[in-house]
Design a protein around this motif. Sequence first.
Motif: not given
Length: 165
Positions: A80-82, A152-154, A159-162
């Motif tokens: 779940f990284t770019w 992308l959503k995940a 990112s938001e959780l981090a």
Amino acid sequence: MHSIFIAMLRVGIAAAMLLGLFGQIVVIPTTATDEVDRFPPYEPFAAPYVTVAIALVLCVQVALGAVWMLLTMVERDAIFTWRAFRRVDTVIGAALVATLLMAGVSAHLALADIPSPGDGMDVISALGAATVATAVGAAFVMLVVVMRGLLLKATNLQSELAKVA
């Protein structure tokens, strides 16, 4: 158990890549030569179709290489990284190129005057197979594009959780 599945997938990918290489080097050229020997009017079509067949196998190999890299990212818990998007985009690009190649083959088979040793069913069968392969390729590209959207959503949620934590 997770690492066992990844190892099994890697064995399958390695086998598929080696089988594809064997097909590119031995099977495709030999089959084309045998067909030309059996029916000489196929000779002008042999080189272009061999080239397309080898390119199609190459597209599969490129996609498998990208999947190998994605498995590495899964193993490292970094999916779940770019960076994962480059690999997914590679799969999409390879599948799209293969689909376009098959669409070209379908168009050529439909429009060209290709001789046939019998009643013409060889060309009709090849056209049917190429058309189905084009449709399956297009469906696969669309599926992977949808899966990319889910990634992308995940990734955005991760990112938001981090940021919150």
